[in-house]
Design a protein around this motif. Sequence first.
Motif, PDB file in Angstrom:
ATOM      1  N   MET A   1     -25.285  -3.613  18.444  1.00 40.10           N
ATOM      2  CA  MET A   1     -25.115  -4.653  19.446  1.00 40.10           C
ATOM      3  C   MET A   1     -25.890  -4.369  20.735  1.00 40.10           C
ATOM      4  SD  MET A   1     -23.142  -7.021  18.189  1.00 40.10           S
ATOM      5  CE  MET A   1     -23.748  -6.709  16.530  1.00 40.10           C
ATOM      6  N   ALA A   2     -26.172  -3.107  21.012  1.00 35.33           N
ATOM      7  CA  ALA A   2     -26.796  -2.725  22.278  1.00 35.33           C
ATOM      8  C   ALA A   2     -28.124  -3.438  22.537  1.00 35.33           C
ATOM      9  CB  ALA A   2     -26.972  -1.211  22.337  1.00 35.33           C
ATOM     10  N   PRO A   3     -29.014  -3.582  21.524  1.00 26.10           N
ATOM     11  CA  PRO A   3     -30.278  -4.280  21.794  1.00 26.10           C
ATOM     12  C   PRO A   3     -30.099  -5.748  22.188  1.00 26.10           C
ATOM     13  CG  PRO A   3     -30.462  -2.957  19.807  1.00 26.10           C
ATOM     14  CD  PRO A   3     -29.016  -2.976  20.180  1.00 26.10           C
ATOM     15  N   GLN A   4     -28.931  -6.308  21.894  1.00 20.44           N
ATOM     16  CA  GLN A   4     -28.647  -7.692  22.275  1.00 20.44           C
ATOM     17  C   GLN A   4     -28.055  -7.779  23.686  1.00 20.44           C
ATOM     18  OE1 GLN A   4     -29.539 -10.002  19.895  1.00 20.44           O
ATOM     19  NE2 GLN A   4     -30.220  -8.201  18.748  1.00 20.44           N
ATOM     20  N   GLY A   5     -27.980  -6.643  24.374  1.00 18.72           N
ATOM     21  CA  GLY A   5     -27.374  -6.628  25.691  1.00 18.72           C
ATOM     22  C   GLY A   5     -25.864  -6.644  25.663  1.00 18.72           C
ATOM     23  N   ILE A   6     -25.293  -6.301  24.509  1.00 22.88           N
ATOM     24  CA  ILE A   6     -23.842  -6.299  24.329  1.00 22.88           C
ATOM     25  C   ILE A   6     -23.330  -4.866  24.371  1.00 22.88           C
ATOM     26  CG2 ILE A   6     -21.983  -6.734  22.667  1.00 22.88           C
ATOM     27  CD1 ILE A   6     -23.610  -9.146  21.685  1.00 22.88           C
TER      28      ILE A   6
ATOM     29  N   ALA B   1     -22.434  -0.265   3.617  1.00 24.48           N
ATOM     30  CA  ALA B   1     -23.543  -0.626   4.504  1.00 24.48           C
ATOM     31  C   ALA B   1     -23.832  -2.120   4.448  1.00 24.48           C
ATOM     32  CB  ALA B   1     -24.787   0.175   4.124  1.00 24.48           C
ATOM     33  N   ALA B   2     -23.701  -2.711   3.269  1.00 26.00           N
ATOM     34  CA  ALA B   2     -23.947  -4.153   3.152  1.00 26.00           C
ATOM     35  C   ALA B   2     -22.903  -4.948   3.931  1.00 26.00           C
ATOM     36  CB  ALA B   2     -23.939  -4.564   1.682  1.00 26.00           C
ATOM     37  N   THR B   3     -21.666  -4.486   3.924  1.00 28.08           N
ATOM     38  CA  THR B   3     -20.615  -5.132   4.714  1.00 28.08           C
ATOM     39  C   THR B   3     -20.959  -5.085   6.195  1.00 28.08           C
ATOM     40  OG1 THR B   3     -18.953  -4.424   3.093  1.00 28.08           O
ATOM     41  CG2 THR B   3     -18.153  -5.168   5.243  1.00 28.08           C
ATOM     42  N   LEU B   4     -21.362  -3.903   6.657  1.00 30.15           N
ATOM     43  CA  LEU B   4     -21.718  -3.754   8.066  1.00 30.15           C
ATOM     44  C   LEU B   4     -22.906  -4.640   8.434  1.00 30.15           C
ATOM     45  CD1 LEU B   4     -21.330   0.077   8.712  1.00 30.15           C
ATOM     46  CD2 LEU B   4     -19.936  -1.767   9.639  1.00 30.15           C
ATOM     47  N   ALA B   5     -23.872  -4.772   7.534  1.00 30.54           N
ATOM     48  CA  ALA B   5     -25.032  -5.620   7.805  1.00 30.54           C
ATOM     49  C   ALA B   5     -24.608  -7.077   7.964  1.00 30.54           C
ATOM     50  CB  ALA B   5     -26.058  -5.477   6.681  1.00 30.54           C
ATOM     51  N   GLU B   6     -23.732  -7.548   7.081  1.00 30.15           N
ATOM     52  CA  GLU B   6     -23.224  -8.916   7.197  1.00 30.15           C
ATOM     53  C   GLU B   6     -22.480  -9.103   8.512  1.00 30.15           C
ATOM     54  OE1 GLU B   6     -23.775 -11.432   5.336  1.00 30.15           O
ATOM     55  OE2 GLU B   6     -24.494 -10.605   3.426  1.00 30.15           O
ATOM     56  N   LEU B   7     -21.682  -8.118   8.879  1.00 27.60           N
ATOM     57  CA  LEU B   7     -20.890  -8.200  10.099  1.00 27.60           C
ATOM     58  C   LEU B   7     -21.784  -8.225  11.337  1.00 27.60           C
ATOM     59  CD1 LEU B   7     -18.218  -8.138  11.634  1.00 27.60           C
ATOM     60  CD2 LEU B   7     -18.161  -5.661  11.289  1.00 27.60           C
ATOM     61  N   VAL B   8     -22.801  -7.387  11.357  1.00 29.91           N
ATOM     62  CA  VAL B   8     -23.699  -7.329  12.507  1.00 29.91           C
ATOM     63  C   VAL B   8     -24.403  -8.663  12.719  1.00 29.91           C
ATOM     64  CG1 VAL B   8     -25.870  -6.338  13.328  1.00 29.91           C
ATOM     65  CG2 VAL B   8     -24.050  -4.838  12.511  1.00 29.91           C
ATOM     66  N   VAL B   9     -24.957  -9.225  11.665  1.00 29.42           N
ATOM     67  CA  VAL B   9     -25.663 -10.514  11.784  1.00 29.42           C
ATOM     68  C   VAL B   9     -24.722 -11.599  12.274  1.00 29.42           C
ATOM     69  CG1 VAL B   9     -26.811 -12.347  10.484  1.00 29.42           C
ATOM     70  CG2 VAL B   9     -27.417  -9.949  10.072  1.00 29.42           C
ATOM     71  N   TRP B  10     -23.515 -11.618  11.722  1.00 27.71           N
ATOM     72  CA  TRP B  10     -22.536 -12.645  12.093  1.00 27.71           C
ATOM     73  C   TRP B  10     -22.133 -12.498  13.559  1.00 27.71           C
ATOM     74  CZ3 TRP B  10     -17.313 -13.056  13.473  1.00 27.71           C
ATOM     75  CH2 TRP B  10     -16.697 -14.286  13.226  1.00 27.71           C
ATOM     76  N   LEU B  11     -21.872 -11.280  13.996  1.00 26.53           N
ATOM     77  CA  LEU B  11     -21.481 -11.057  15.388  1.00 26.53           C
ATOM     78  C   LEU B  11     -22.615 -11.410  16.349  1.00 26.53           C
ATOM     79  CD1 LEU B  11     -19.556  -7.647  15.178  1.00 26.53           C
ATOM     80  CD2 LEU B  11     -18.564  -9.894  15.662  1.00 26.53           C
ATOM     81  N   GLN B  12     -23.825 -11.017  16.007  1.00 22.25           N
ATOM     82  CA  GLN B  12     -24.955 -11.317  16.882  1.00 22.25           C
ATOM     83  C   GLN B  12     -25.133 -12.819  17.058  1.00 22.25           C
ATOM     84  OE1 GLN B  12     -28.101  -9.164  14.912  1.00 22.25           O
ATOM     85  NE2 GLN B  12     -27.809  -7.330  16.149  1.00 22.25           N
ATOM     86  N   GLU B  13     -25.041 -13.557  15.967  1.00 24.33           N
ATOM     87  CA  GLU B  13     -25.194 -15.015  16.040  1.00 24.33           C
ATOM     88  C   GLU B  13     -24.024 -15.653  16.789  1.00 24.33           C
ATOM     89  OE1 GLU B  13     -27.587 -17.145  15.116  1.00 24.33           O
ATOM     90  OE2 GLU B  13     -28.878 -15.436  14.639  1.00 24.33           O
ATOM     91  N   LEU B  14     -22.826 -15.164  16.528  1.00 26.42           N
ATOM     92  CA  LEU B  14     -21.646 -15.715  17.172  1.00 26.42           C
ATOM     93  C   LEU B  14     -21.727 -15.569  18.690  1.00 26.42           C
ATOM     94  CD1 LEU B  14     -18.704 -16.839  17.040  1.00 26.42           C
ATOM     95  CD2 LEU B  14     -17.953 -14.455  16.911  1.00 26.42           C
ATOM     96  N   TRP B  15     -22.065 -14.349  19.126  1.00 25.21           N
ATOM     97  CA  TRP B  15     -22.054 -14.092  20.574  1.00 25.21           C
ATOM     98  C   TRP B  15     -23.318 -14.615  21.260  1.00 25.21           C
ATOM     99  CZ3 TRP B  15     -19.481  -8.812  19.433  1.00 25.21           C
ATOM    100  CH2 TRP B  15     -18.084  -8.951  19.584  1.00 25.21           C
ATOM    101  N   ALA B  16     -24.363 -14.913  20.485  1.00 23.75           N
ATOM    102  CA  ALA B  16     -25.573 -15.476  21.083  1.00 23.75           C
ATOM    103  C   ALA B  16     -25.470 -16.992  21.234  1.00 23.75           C
ATOM    104  CB  ALA B  16     -26.799 -15.121  20.235  1.00 23.75           C
ATOM    105  N   THR B  17     -24.821 -17.644  20.271  1.00 22.77           N
ATOM    106  CA  THR B  17     -24.847 -19.107  20.240  1.00 22.77           C
ATOM    107  C   THR B  17     -23.456 -19.748  20.266  1.00 22.77           C
ATOM    108  OG1 THR B  17     -24.787 -19.247  17.816  1.00 22.77           O
ATOM    109  CG2 THR B  17     -26.945 -18.977  18.837  1.00 22.77           C
ATOM    110  N   GLY B  18     -22.421 -18.936  20.036  1.00 19.90           N
ATOM    111  CA  GLY B  18     -21.076 -19.495  19.924  1.00 19.90           C
ATOM    112  C   GLY B  18     -20.707 -19.875  18.521  1.00 19.90           C
ATOM    113  N   GLN B  19     -21.697 -19.868  17.608  1.00 20.50           N
ATOM    114  CA  GLN B  19     -21.445 -20.160  16.206  1.00 20.50           C
ATOM    115  C   GLN B  19     -22.265 -19.191  15.366  1.00 20.50           C
ATOM    116  OE1 GLN B  19     -19.375 -22.285  14.665  1.00 20.50           O
ATOM    117  NE2 GLN B  19     -18.564 -23.145  16.556  1.00 20.50           N
ATOM    118  N   PRO B  20     -21.666 -18.599  14.319  1.00 14.76           N
ATOM    119  CA  PRO B  20     -22.433 -17.693  13.454  1.00 14.76           C
ATOM    120  C   PRO B  20     -23.391 -18.467  12.582  1.00 14.76           C
ATOM    121  CG  PRO B  20     -20.237 -18.015  12.568  1.00 14.76           C
ATOM    122  CD  PRO B  20     -20.260 -18.732  13.900  1.00 14.76           C
ATOM    123  N   ALA B  21     -24.374 -17.730  12.034  1.00 12.70           N
ATOM    124  CA  ALA B  21     -25.343 -18.347  11.135  1.00 12.70           C
ATOM    125  C   ALA B  21     -24.664 -18.806   9.846  1.00 12.70           C
ATOM    126  CB  ALA B  21     -26.458 -17.358  10.842  1.00 12.70           C
TER     127      ALA B  21
END
Length: 222
Positions: A46-51, A202-222
């Motif tokens: 999350m750090a590279p996203q400023g989170i 690791a695949a679970t974490l990858a799914e979680l990271v993408v979802w969190l990044q999209e959620l906190w960037a746009t308010g809605q996950p991909a």
Amino acid sequence: MNDPFFALTGPQTIPAGATHLLVCLHGFGADGNDLLSLASPLQAAMAPQGISLGVACPHAPQPTPFGQGRQWFRDLGWRFNDRDGLALVLPAFNAYIQGLQAAHGIAPAQTVLLGFSQGAMTLLGLLPQLQPQPAGVVALCGALTMPPSLSNPVKPPVLLVHGTEDDVLPADASVQAAQWLEQQGYPTTLRLLPNLGHGIDAATLAELVVWLQELWATGQPA
């Protein structure tokens, strides 16, 4: 756990000035330490996203009847439909979340709740009654064993991730939960991962990271 005024406690890693919060509920027979290992990789992602991500992992309120680990509510012959126990957890859990948010100045829009197995059952069963409503909910290897009878006009996005090789709680449980959530109007994302049993990889974490990044960037996950 007959005392309705018990308080939840557990390990946490919340940096000074944290901007976002992830609260993790462990599975049946574990405790809060079980999911604390998620903190380091998620904080780094999350750090590279400023989170600046804080992670808190409360212990469930009572020991299991087998003397190992803790439980959020009784299993009742492995049916996990203890509605009285689930209702008893609600005020303590809401108070725990509100306390973290107040102590660290983190808004509900920057708060996501994650549950694994029985922790996921707990979150899905309490979803409409969570106060305040979180930005999103993640259910890993979970199930909707106690569909809520109440509704809430606020519908936070929900991510469900389940391994297709899970022989403890089959992936069909998440498929059925996703169907119910969609019928209730919750934005729902279901990911079924091959070669994964009852756990987090690791695949679970990858799914979680993408979802969190999209959620906190746009308010809605991909």
